[in-house]
Design a protein around this motif. Sequence first.
Motif, short mmCIF file in Angstrom:
data_model
loop_
_atom_site.label_atom_id
_atom_site.label_comp_id
_atom_site.label_asym_id
_atom_site.label_seq_id
_atom_site.Cartn_x
_atom_site.Cartn_y
_atom_site.Cartn_z
N VAL A 193 0.86 -1.01 -0.17
CA VAL A 193 0.01 0.05 0.01
C VAL A 193 1.02 1.21 -0.06
O VAL A 193 0.67 2.09 -0.76
CB VAL A 193 -1.15 -0.04 1.17
CG1 VAL A 193 -1.67 1.33 1.31
CG2 VAL A 193 -2.16 -1.08 0.83
N VAL A 194 1.77 1.27 0.83
CA VAL A 194 2.72 2.36 0.93
C VAL A 194 3.56 2.47 -0.59
O VAL A 194 3.35 3.88 -1.14
CB VAL A 194 3.96 2.17 1.94
CG1 VAL A 194 4.80 3.39 2.00
CG2 VAL A 194 3.07 2.38 3.42
N SER A 220 1.07 3.67 -2.90
CA SER A 220 0.73 5.27 -2.61
C SER A 220 1.78 6.38 -3.09
O SER A 220 1.76 7.36 -3.86
CB SER A 220 0.77 5.38 -1.26
OG SER A 220 -0.48 4.71 -0.73
N LEU A 264 1.70 6.35 -6.99
CA LEU A 264 0.41 7.19 -7.41
C LEU A 264 0.85 8.89 -7.34
O LEU A 264 0.49 9.64 -7.95
CB LEU A 264 -0.88 6.76 -6.73
CG LEU A 264 -2.11 7.70 -6.95
CD1 LEU A 264 -2.29 7.61 -8.47
CD2 LEU A 264 -3.35 7.14 -6.02
N LEU A 265 1.35 9.02 -6.14
CA LEU A 265 1.78 10.35 -5.71
C LEU A 265 2.80 10.96 -6.64
O LEU A 265 2.49 12.29 -7.27
CB LEU A 265 2.40 10.74 -4.23
CG LEU A 265 2.76 11.95 -3.96
CD1 LEU A 265 1.62 12.76 -3.87
CD2 LEU A 265 3.46 11.80 -2.55
#
Length: 102
Positions: A18-19, A22, A25-26
Amino acid sequence: MRDSRTSSSEMTAWCSAVVLLSLILLLSVRENNASGSPRGSQFSEKTCEDIYVVGEGETLHTIDDKCGDPFIAERNPHIHDPDDVFPGLVIRIAPFYFPRKV
């Protein structure tokens, strides 16, 4: 005891995934914002360095306004007609910055 280790390592793997997603995506959003800017602000995002690549819609006048070099044509003998500037043309500029009054 084995089940708690397995679930703990699975939880760690999921959190790591998940990290990582993220962060990807960022970074993707930041890159798209930088490159997908509206036409009017594309000139302000470029930097004025010694070597400049003309972008679409730019003229020597807009580059002068942005970079502060009114002598672009004089510095670039390969520009025979100041009105014949096209995207991808590589030019040399010498930005001039006015000293700030304190």
